[in-house]
Design a protein around this motif. Structure first.
Motif, PDB file in Angstrom:
ATOM      1  N   TYR A 289       0.851  -1.183   0.000  1.00  0.00           N
ATOM      2  CA  TYR A 289       0.000   0.000   0.000  1.00  0.00           C
ATOM      3  C   TYR A 289       0.897   1.247   0.000  1.00  0.00           C
ATOM      4  O   TYR A 289       1.890   1.312   0.715  1.00  0.00           O
ATOM      5  CB  TYR A 289      -0.876  -0.045   1.249  1.00  0.00           C
ATOM      6  N   THR A 305      -3.686   1.986  -3.753  1.00  0.00           N
ATOM      7  CA  THR A 305      -4.727   2.045  -2.705  1.00  0.00           C
ATOM      8  C   THR A 305      -4.968   0.716  -2.019  1.00  0.00           C
ATOM      9  O   THR A 305      -5.853   0.612  -1.161  1.00  0.00           O
ATOM     10  CB  THR A 305      -6.050   2.535  -3.312  1.00  0.00           C
ATOM     11  N   GLY A 306      -4.233  -0.315  -2.394  1.00  0.00           N
ATOM     12  CA  GLY A 306      -4.387  -1.610  -1.748  1.00  0.00           C
ATOM     13  C   GLY A 306      -3.096  -2.374  -1.799  1.00  0.00           C
ATOM     14  O   GLY A 306      -2.009  -1.799  -1.891  1.00  0.00           O
ATOM     15  N   TYR A 334     -10.377  -1.503 -12.239  1.00  0.00           N
ATOM     16  CA  TYR A 334     -10.304  -2.680 -11.376  1.00  0.00           C
ATOM     17  C   TYR A 334     -10.700  -3.969 -12.109  1.00  0.00           C
ATOM     18  O   TYR A 334     -10.419  -5.052 -11.625  1.00  0.00           O
ATOM     19  CB  TYR A 334     -11.233  -2.511 -10.169  1.00  0.00           C
ATOM     20  N   THR A 348     -14.244  -4.288   2.291  1.00  0.00           N
ATOM     21  CA  THR A 348     -13.094  -4.862   1.598  1.00  0.00           C
ATOM     22  C   THR A 348     -13.414  -4.945   0.111  1.00  0.00           C
ATOM     23  O   THR A 348     -14.565  -5.152  -0.284  1.00  0.00           O
ATOM     24  CB  THR A 348     -12.758  -6.268   2.132  1.00  0.00           C
ATOM     25  N   HIS A 387      -5.921  -7.804  -6.299  1.00  0.00           N
ATOM     26  CA  HIS A 387      -5.749  -6.478  -5.711  1.00  0.00           C
ATOM     27  C   HIS A 387      -6.758  -6.393  -4.571  1.00  0.00           C
ATOM     28  O   HIS A 387      -7.975  -6.463  -4.793  1.00  0.00           O
ATOM     29  CB  HIS A 387      -6.011  -5.387  -6.749  1.00  0.00           C
ATOM     30  N   GLU A 389      -8.192  -4.336  -1.111  1.00  0.00           N
ATOM     31  CA  GLU A 389      -8.255  -3.040  -0.423  1.00  0.00           C
ATOM     32  C   GLU A 389      -9.115  -3.153   0.829  1.00  0.00           C
ATOM     33  O   GLU A 389     -10.032  -3.989   0.906  1.00  0.00           O
ATOM     34  CB  GLU A 389      -8.870  -1.966  -1.343  1.00  0.00           C
ATOM     35  N   HIS A 396      -9.722   4.807   1.802  1.00  0.00           N
ATOM     36  CA  HIS A 396      -8.735   3.735   1.771  1.00  0.00           C
ATOM     37  C   HIS A 396      -7.829   3.801   3.002  1.00  0.00           C
ATOM     38  O   HIS A 396      -7.406   4.897   3.423  1.00  0.00           O
ATOM     39  CB  HIS A 396      -7.867   3.835   0.507  1.00  0.00           C
ATOM     40  N   ASP A 398      -4.495   1.277   4.957  1.00  0.00           N
ATOM     41  CA  ASP A 398      -3.516   0.230   4.681  1.00  0.00           C
ATOM     42  C   ASP A 398      -4.118  -1.112   5.120  1.00  0.00           C
ATOM     43  O   ASP A 398      -4.510  -1.285   6.280  1.00  0.00           O
ATOM     44  CB  ASP A 398      -2.242   0.522   5.474  1.00  0.00           C
TER      45      ASP A 398
END
Length: 404
Positions: A289, A305-306, A334, A348, A387, A389, A396, A398
């Motif tokens: 992240y 962001t993830g 995405y 999530t 990916h 998040e 967002h 960590d």
């Protein structure tokens, strides 16, 4: 009170509250399900009625085609019958003129015969009146024997000639009368045929009028059924909208109630909570992240962001915790994506899922560690990986602290 006692008390209270929330969800779902079921039943009834209307409309249109074809054939028959009728009228007029001419000829022949008969009567009357003259007197009145013979033959020839003329006139009269009778028979036959044709025309026109009236009825039925069908389509569309609206409201209500029930459980999912590892394999993070060099746009920096976890194609992706699916589909950049809402304002996100490998739908309740998708490389991706998040209240954060 010890920490263990507090923990047990919290569990009991959480389970009690969660149980009440679950009962509320079940009762609410049952009532809403009945409402949606009723609307679905109403929709099916409307569809059945519309299907019946369409069948009636098809019948009316098919009968229209048959009636139109019948009218076309009847119009042809009427045209031919009118043509034949006019020809018969002309033929009848011809024979009437011919009969009138023959009648005139017959009258003239009868008059000529009568005139000749009158001449013969005069001759006979003359001879009768002069019958007292004997052959001796006729001989003495003649200058010589030759004159006597001539006078006697003269009277005889007069009588014979009159008789010949009369016989000829009588034969002509009989011939003309026979011709007149034959013409009269033909005229009568044509007159009867003309009357039959006239009756046939009347019957054809009556049948055509009936077909035209039936055609008007069928056209009115067609317009009526079409209007009813349009109204039925509007009614079905309205019910479909109501069902969609009710289903959306139901999904939102279930999601809210499940979230409420989830929030009533013991776990608070604070920043020290631990999520289930989101992959069945590859327990390593390959891209962390934060800021990094862009893997898709060389020479640029981007904020990641993830976290990325490389894994073979279709590796099982697992739900990090209990929750409600709020998104299951394509998301720009995405690719195929799933978002799950958890308790405490946490969510999530699972991205780059393989095509056809999303296993849940929006509104579904998922368990912790449930298989929800398969790893892929859709969207802006350089290879098969997940990916992952974590979002708190839509922002967002960590993900690493939640996975320790």
């Amino acid at each position: 009170m010890s920490n263990r006692s507090k923990w047990i008390k919290n569990i009991i209270m959480g389970v009690t509250v969660a149980g009440i929330a679950v009962v509320t969800i079940v009762l609410g779902m049952d009532a809403q399900a009945r409402s949606i079921t009723d609307m679905n039943r109403q929709q099916q009834e409307l569809r059945d009625e519309r299907a019946e209307l369409r069948a009636r409309l098809a019948e009316a249109q098919a009968e229209q085609q048959i009636t139109r074809a019948e009218m076309y054939m009847l119009e042809i028959d009427l045209f031919e019958a009118e043509h034949e009728y006019l020809a018969a009228l002309e033929n009848l007029e011809h024979f009437e003129n011919l009969l009138a001419q023959t009648e005139q000829e017959l009258a003239e022949a009868e008059a000529a015969k009568e005139e000749r008969l009158e001449v013969l009567r005069n001759h006979i009357r003359f001879m009768h009146e002069n019958n007292r003259m004997s052959y001796v007197e006729l001989l003495l009145a003649s200058e010589n024997l030759s004159e006597f013979v001539n006078n006697r033959g003269h009277f005889r020839r007069i009588l014979e000639h009159d008789q010949y003329i009369i016989d000829t006139l009588a034969a002509l009269e009989a011939e003309i009368a026979e011709a007149r009778d034959d013409i009269d028979r033909q005229r009568n036959a044509i007159e009867l045929h003309t009357m039959d044709l006239a009756m046939a025309l009347v019957e054809l026109e009556a049948v055509i009028a009936q077909r035209e009236a039936r055609m008007m009825e069928l056209m009115a039925d067609e317009a009526h059924y079409a209007a009813l069908g349009s109204d039925m389509d509007d009614a079905i569309a309205s019910v479909v909208r109501d069902i969609a609206s009710a289903q959306a409201a139901e999904n939102r209500r279930v999601a809210e109630q499940r979230t409420a029930a989830m929030n009533a459980t013991v776990r608070t999912n604070n920043e020290n909570s631990v999520f289930h590892w989101p992959l069945r394999l590859a327990p390593h993070i390959n891209s962390a992240y934060g800021w990094r060099d862009s893997p898709t746009r060389r020479g640029t920096r981007e904020f990641h962001t993830g976290v990325d976890m490389r894994a073979p194609f279709n590796t099982a992706i697992l739900s990090a915790d209990y929750g409600v699916v709020t998104h299951a589909g394509w998301r720009n950049g995405y690719g195929n994506t799933i978002i799950i809402a958890h308790a405490g304002g946490l969510s999530t996100l699972y991205a780059h899922i393989a095509n056809g490998r999303i296993l849940v739908n929006v509104g579904d309740w998922v368990e912790r560690g449930q298989h929800i998708a398969g790893v892929g490389s859709t969207g802006q991706s350089t290879g098969n990986h997940l990916h992952f998040e974590v979002l708190r209240n839509g922002n967002h954060v960590d993900p690493v602290p939640f996975l320790q």
